[in-house]
Motif scaffolding. Structure first.
Motif, PDB file in Angstrom:
ATOM      1  N   ILE A 132       0.830  -1.206   0.000  1.00 54.42           N
ATOM      2  CA  ILE A 132       0.000   0.000   0.000  1.00 54.42           C
ATOM      3  C   ILE A 132       0.863   1.255   0.000  1.00 54.42           C
ATOM      4  O   ILE A 132       0.555   2.239  -0.678  1.00 54.42           O
ATOM      5  N   LEU A 133       1.977   1.230   0.751  1.00 55.83           N
ATOM      6  CA  LEU A 133       2.872   2.395   0.782  1.00 55.83           C
ATOM      7  C   LEU A 133       3.438   2.685  -0.609  1.00 55.83           C
ATOM      8  O   LEU A 133       3.428   3.834  -1.063  1.00 55.83           O
ATOM      9  N   LEU A 134       3.940   1.649  -1.283  1.00 51.54           N
ATOM     10  CA  LEU A 134       4.477   1.840  -2.630  1.00 51.54           C
ATOM     11  C   LEU A 134       3.397   2.323  -3.582  1.00 51.54           C
ATOM     12  O   LEU A 134       3.645   3.160  -4.457  1.00 51.54           O
ATOM     13  N   THR A 135       2.188   1.795  -3.424  1.00 53.75           N
ATOM     14  CA  THR A 135       1.069   2.236  -4.258  1.00 53.75           C
ATOM     15  C   THR A 135       0.815   3.719  -4.044  1.00 53.75           C
ATOM     16  O   THR A 135       0.671   4.484  -5.000  1.00 53.75           O
ATOM     17  N   GLY A 136       0.775   4.132  -2.780  1.00 54.15           N
ATOM     18  CA  GLY A 136       0.539   5.535  -2.490  1.00 54.15           C
ATOM     19  C   GLY A 136       1.643   6.436  -3.012  1.00 54.15           C
ATOM     20  O   GLY A 136       1.380   7.493  -3.593  1.00 54.15           O
ATOM     21  N   PHE A 137       2.888   6.030  -2.823  1.00 55.73           N
ATOM     22  CA  PHE A 137       4.034   6.829  -3.271  1.00 55.73           C
ATOM     23  C   PHE A 137       4.020   6.989  -4.787  1.00 55.73           C
ATOM     24  O   PHE A 137       4.153   8.097  -5.314  1.00 55.73           O
ATOM     25  N   ALA A 138       3.814   5.870  -5.489  1.00 53.99           N
ATOM     26  CA  ALA A 138       3.799   5.911  -6.948  1.00 53.99           C
ATOM     27  C   ALA A 138       2.606   6.704  -7.467  1.00 53.99           C
ATOM     28  O   ALA A 138       2.733   7.511  -8.406  1.00 53.99           O
ATOM     29  N   CYS A 139       1.431   6.493  -6.866  1.00 56.02           N
ATOM     30  CA  CYS A 139       0.238   7.210  -7.305  1.00 56.02           C
ATOM     31  C   CYS A 139       0.397   8.720  -7.112  1.00 56.02           C
ATOM     32  O   CYS A 139      -0.046   9.510  -7.949  1.00 56.02           O
ATOM     33  N   ALA A 140       1.043   9.111  -6.024  1.00 56.91           N
ATOM     34  CA  ALA A 140       1.215  10.537  -5.748  1.00 56.91           C
ATOM     35  C   ALA A 140       2.064  11.215  -6.815  1.00 56.91           C
ATOM     36  O   ALA A 140       1.687  12.268  -7.351  1.00 56.91           O
ATOM     37  N   TYR A 141       3.203  10.610  -7.140  1.00 55.63           N
ATOM     38  CA  TYR A 141       4.053  11.300  -8.128  1.00 55.63           C
ATOM     39  C   TYR A 141       3.504  11.173  -9.545  1.00 55.63           C
ATOM     40  O   TYR A 141       3.690  12.064 -10.379  1.00 55.63           O
ATOM     41  N   ILE A 142       2.789  10.091  -9.828  1.00 52.32           N
ATOM     42  CA  ILE A 142       2.154   9.972 -11.144  1.00 52.32           C
ATOM     43  C   ILE A 142       1.068  11.025 -11.299  1.00 52.32           C
ATOM     44  O   ILE A 142       0.953  11.682 -12.343  1.00 52.32           O
ATOM     45  N   ALA A 143       0.251  11.198 -10.258  1.00 53.89           N
ATOM     46  CA  ALA A 143      -0.830  12.183 -10.315  1.00 53.89           C
ATOM     47  C   ALA A 143      -0.276  13.591 -10.542  1.00 53.89           C
ATOM     48  O   ALA A 143      -0.794  14.346 -11.382  1.00 53.89           O
ATOM     49  N   MET A 144       0.765  13.954  -9.823  1.00 54.31           N
ATOM     50  CA  MET A 144       1.326  15.290  -9.963  1.00 54.31           C
ATOM     51  C   MET A 144       2.010  15.491 -11.312  1.00 54.31           C
ATOM     52  O   MET A 144       2.057  16.606 -11.840  1.00 54.31           O
ATOM     53  N   SER A 145       2.530  14.412 -11.892  1.00 52.42           N
ATOM     54  CA  SER A 145       3.191  14.536 -13.195  1.00 52.42           C
ATOM     55  C   SER A 145       2.201  14.680 -14.337  1.00 52.42           C
ATOM     56  O   SER A 145       2.584  15.068 -15.447  1.00 52.42           O
ATOM     57  N   MET A 146       0.923  14.382 -14.090  1.00 51.62           N
ATOM     58  CA  MET A 146      -0.090  14.434 -15.146  1.00 51.62           C
ATOM     59  C   MET A 146      -0.589  15.850 -15.415  1.00 51.62           C
ATOM     60  O   MET A 146      -1.267  16.093 -16.418  1.00 51.62           O
ATOM     61  N   VAL A 147      -0.316  16.786 -14.502  1.00 50.50           N
ATOM     62  CA  VAL A 147      -0.772  18.169 -14.682  1.00 50.50           C
ATOM     63  C   VAL A 147       0.433  19.099 -14.633  1.00 50.50           C
ATOM     64  O   VAL A 147       1.465  18.766 -14.053  1.00 50.50           O
ATOM     65  N   THR A 148       0.271  20.286 -15.249  1.00 59.44           N
ATOM     66  CA  THR A 148       1.440  21.142 -15.441  1.00 59.44           C
ATOM     67  C   THR A 148       1.267  22.558 -14.921  1.00 59.44           C
ATOM     68  O   THR A 148       2.122  23.399 -15.143  1.00 59.44           O
ATOM     69  N   ASN A 149       0.154  22.876 -14.269  1.00 58.93           N
ATOM     70  CA  ASN A 149      -0.011  24.224 -13.733  1.00 58.93           C
ATOM     71  C   ASN A 149      -0.564  24.151 -12.313  1.00 58.93           C
ATOM     72  O   ASN A 149      -1.078  23.127 -11.874  1.00 58.93           O
ATOM     73  N   ASN A 150      -0.453  25.254 -11.590  1.00 56.70           N
ATOM     74  CA  ASN A 150      -0.781  25.262 -10.170  1.00 56.70           C
ATOM     75  C   ASN A 150      -2.270  25.077  -9.898  1.00 56.70           C
ATOM     76  O   ASN A 150      -2.653  24.474  -8.887  1.00 56.70           O
ATOM     77  N   ILE A 151      -3.123  25.609 -10.755  1.00 57.88           N
ATOM     78  CA  ILE A 151      -4.560  25.440 -10.554  1.00 57.88           C
ATOM     79  C   ILE A 151      -4.926  23.966 -10.657  1.00 57.88           C
ATOM     80  O   ILE A 151      -5.668  23.429  -9.826  1.00 57.88           O
ATOM     81  N   SER A 152      -4.389  23.295 -11.658  1.00 58.44           N
ATOM     82  CA  SER A 152      -4.665  21.868 -11.824  1.00 58.44           C
ATOM     83  C   SER A 152      -4.113  21.066 -10.657  1.00 58.44           C
ATOM     84  O   SER A 152      -4.742  20.122 -10.180  1.00 58.44           O
ATOM     85  N   ARG A 153      -2.926  21.423 -10.158  1.00 59.80           N
ATOM     86  CA  ARG A 153      -2.340  20.708  -9.022  1.00 59.80           C
ATOM     87  C   ARG A 153      -3.225  20.841  -7.784  1.00 59.80           C
ATOM     88  O   ARG A 153      -3.443  19.872  -7.045  1.00 59.80           O
ATOM     89  N   GLY A 154      -3.717  22.061  -7.539  1.00 57.32           N
ATOM     90  CA  GLY A 154      -4.613  22.249  -6.406  1.00 57.32           C
ATOM     91  C   GLY A 154      -5.892  21.456  -6.563  1.00 57.32           C
ATOM     92  O   GLY A 154      -6.400  20.861  -5.602  1.00 57.32           O
ATOM     93  N   LEU A 155      -6.427  21.423  -7.787  1.00 49.30           N
ATOM     94  CA  LEU A 155      -7.647  20.677  -8.058  1.00 49.30           C
ATOM     95  C   LEU A 155      -7.431  19.178  -7.868  1.00 49.30           C
ATOM     96  O   LEU A 155      -8.291  18.477  -7.318  1.00 49.30           O
ATOM     97  N   VAL A 156      -6.279  18.693  -8.306  1.00 47.22           N
ATOM     98  CA  VAL A 156      -5.949  17.276  -8.135  1.00 47.22           C
ATOM     99  C   VAL A 156      -5.962  16.901  -6.660  1.00 47.22           C
ATOM    100  O   VAL A 156      -6.521  15.863  -6.271  1.00 47.22           O
ATOM    101  N   LEU A 157      -5.374  17.738  -5.822  1.00 51.59           N
ATOM    102  CA  LEU A 157      -5.337  17.443  -4.390  1.00 51.59           C
ATOM    103  C   LEU A 157      -6.739  17.464  -3.787  1.00 51.59           C
ATOM    104  O   LEU A 157      -7.097  16.591  -2.983  1.00 51.59           O
ATOM    105  N   MET A 158      -7.574  18.436  -4.201  1.00 49.78           N
ATOM    106  CA  MET A 158      -8.944  18.517  -3.680  1.00 49.78           C
ATOM    107  C   MET A 158      -9.755  17.281  -4.064  1.00 49.78           C
ATOM    108  O   MET A 158     -10.460  16.689  -3.238  1.00 49.78           O
ATOM    109  N   ILE A 159      -9.667  16.877  -5.331  1.00 46.82           N
ATOM    110  CA  ILE A 159     -10.401  15.685  -5.784  1.00 46.82           C
ATOM    111  C   ILE A 159      -9.894  14.458  -5.049  1.00 46.82           C
ATOM    112  O   ILE A 159     -10.671  13.588  -4.651  1.00 46.82           O
ATOM    113  N   GLY A 160      -8.592  14.383  -4.871  1.00 41.33           N
ATOM    114  CA  GLY A 160      -8.010  13.250  -4.159  1.00 41.33           C
ATOM    115  C   GLY A 160      -8.525  13.141  -2.733  1.00 41.33           C
ATOM    116  O   GLY A 160      -8.890  12.052  -2.269  1.00 41.33           O
TER     117      GLY A 160
END
Length: 455
Positions: free
Chosen positions: A383-411
């Motif tokens: 589960i830890l590896l899943t969380g670590f990998a999912c976190a950096y994959i999710a952040m790499s999918m978006v390229t601006n600050n508004i999208s990053r904030g939205l990703v965290l809110m949806i998460g």
């Protein structure tokens, strides 16, 4: 007699419909050197789910272990029976989200029905997108921020569950976490000179983490081992009566409808796994011209539908679903595959040999005695590896600050309130915050530039 492959062709096998059966010793070369490592690693990782099955389904260790072994049968079937090209696994990124859902149900029949309901929805989605071939179009329609938010939800749920588990075995779990993160993700470790010891440590990170955590846990009294001689006799009758869909029946229609949003989240995660798998295999194909690698995403959809259907029909559900790829093993096998045919005859033989001994080892009581006490460690690391990998994959999918904030809110919404709320509120927020803008633009910087021009 081993049937050999001709240069540049697809590996031979017995064709049946869109699938190809490849039998070890007949179509696949047997190489015992990979049996023990692969078998133990597969057992430890697959067995890690048994504590969750025991907790949510109200079943014994013997029943949960038996269902895990059946799960492995259908994992191995992906290569041997269906002939799909990937090193099979589970939909691991979905596990934290599954736990969030199961926490809303009463342990026992209700939780079993809930897991069967998710399986039915996911099977239907695999069949629908496989038949219509609309999987890629559907994936392209979903905005990157929403997909990344779902993946971030899996990361947040994963970290939440492991923080809650930490007080039960603090020293053992921290040891396992540090070792596996060091060997798999550490930049200083990656910069060390490429030696044989480093290569062995990197390719066996999970096994090393389990072994050292076991030593530390035993030394501190957090882990105890009960070794016995003999053979494990699976309680088939008890499995059938407590978990089989033939005994517990189908879940209520209302429950199936309620998990449709969860099913779509899982499908998005699976499609991401398929894209990762394709990238890895295309890289392997460039290095090996002697074998044509047959990648067929529609076939993979059907294989996943049949594997998940076979699971609930033969032994009942598990708290995770059959997925297309075990990424860590796939990467490890491809690295060996690239070294040439003298090291690995075929990508299929590499997968088969790595998985082949898992079930026989799982029937030995001494092996169970060693592995079973480490199930909490294996689950935590998974589960830890899943969380670590999912976190950096999710952040790499978006390229601006508004999208990053939205990703965290949806998460956060997905991890705390569930799939329906996460997708629903996330869609509204996406339309309000991003709308028709292209997500690959640096939106915040664009706004600042326009303000400077006006002034």
């Amino acid at each position: 007699m081993l049937i050999k492959r001709k240069e540049g062709e697809i590996h031979p096998g017995f064709k049946w419909g869109p699938f190809t059966m490849r039998i070890p010793g007949v179509h696949l070369e047997i190489t015992p050197s990979q049996h023990l490592q692969g078998g133990l690693l597969l057992l430890a990782t697959c067995g890690s789910i048994t504590p969750l099955a025991m907790k949510y389904f109200n079943i014994s260790l013997e029943v949960a272990w038996t269902v895990s072994l059946v799960f492995l049968v259908w994992v191995i079937a992906q290569t041997v029976l269906f002939g799909d090209i990937y090193a099979a696994g589970a939909i691991t990124p979905a596990l934290p989200l599954t736990i969030v859902y199961l926490n809303t149900l009463t342990p026992g029949i209700e939780a079993i029905h809930g897991m069967i309901a998710i399986s039915i929805v996911v099977i239907a989605l695999f069949l629908f997108f496989g038949i219509t071939r609309l999987g890629e179009k559907f994936n392209n329609v979903i905005p990157a921020s929403l997909k990344a938010g779902i993946i971030m939800g899996a990361a947040i749920a994963a970290f939440q569950s492991e923080i809650g588990r930490l007080p039960t075995m603090p020293i053992t779990l921290v040891t396992a976490w540090v070792i596996v993160l060091l060997l798999m993700f550490s930049i200083p470790f990656a910069r060390l000179p490429d030696t044989k010891a480093k290569a062995i440590a990197g390719s066996n990170a999970l096994l090393i983490a389990f072994a050292l955590a076991g030593v530390v846990g035993f030394s501190t009294g957090e882990v105890t081992f009960d070794l016995q001689w003999g053979v494990f006799v699976p309680p088939i009758g008890e499995v059938f009566s407590t978990l089989s869909i033939w005994s517990v029946g189908l879940p209520p229609w209302e429950m199936i409808v309620s998990v449709i949003p969860i099913g779509f989240m899982f499908y998005i995660l699976v499609f991401g796994d398929l894209l990762v798998a394709q990238t890895l295999l295309k890289d392997a194909e460039e290095a090996r011209k002697d074998e044509k690698i047959d990648i067929n995403m529609n076939r993979s959809h059907f294989v996943l539908a049949f594997r998940n259907l076979a699971q609930i029909l033969t032994a009942g559900p598990m708290p995770w679903l059959h997925g297309p790829i075990w990424t860590g093993v796939q990467v490890f096998l491809i690295q060996r595959y690239k070294k040439g045919r003298h090291v690995m005859d075929s990508i299929f033989s590499g997968i088969a040999n790595f998985y082949l001994l898992a079930i026989p080892l799982g029937l030995l009581l001494p092996v169970m005695g060693i592995i079973a006490p480490l199930f909490p460690v294996a689950l935590s690391v998974t589960i830890l590896l899943t969380g670590f990998a999912c976190a950096y994959i999710a952040m790499s999918m978006v390229t601006n600050n508004i999208s990053r904030g939205l990703v965290l809110m949806i998460g956060v919404l997905c991890a705390t309130l569930g799939a329906a709320w996460g997708i629903g509120i996330g869609t509204v927020l996406y339309m309000l915050l991003i709308g028709k803008n292209k997500e690959d633009l640096p939106i915040v910087n664009d706004v600042k530039i326009k303000e400077e021009k006006i002034s």
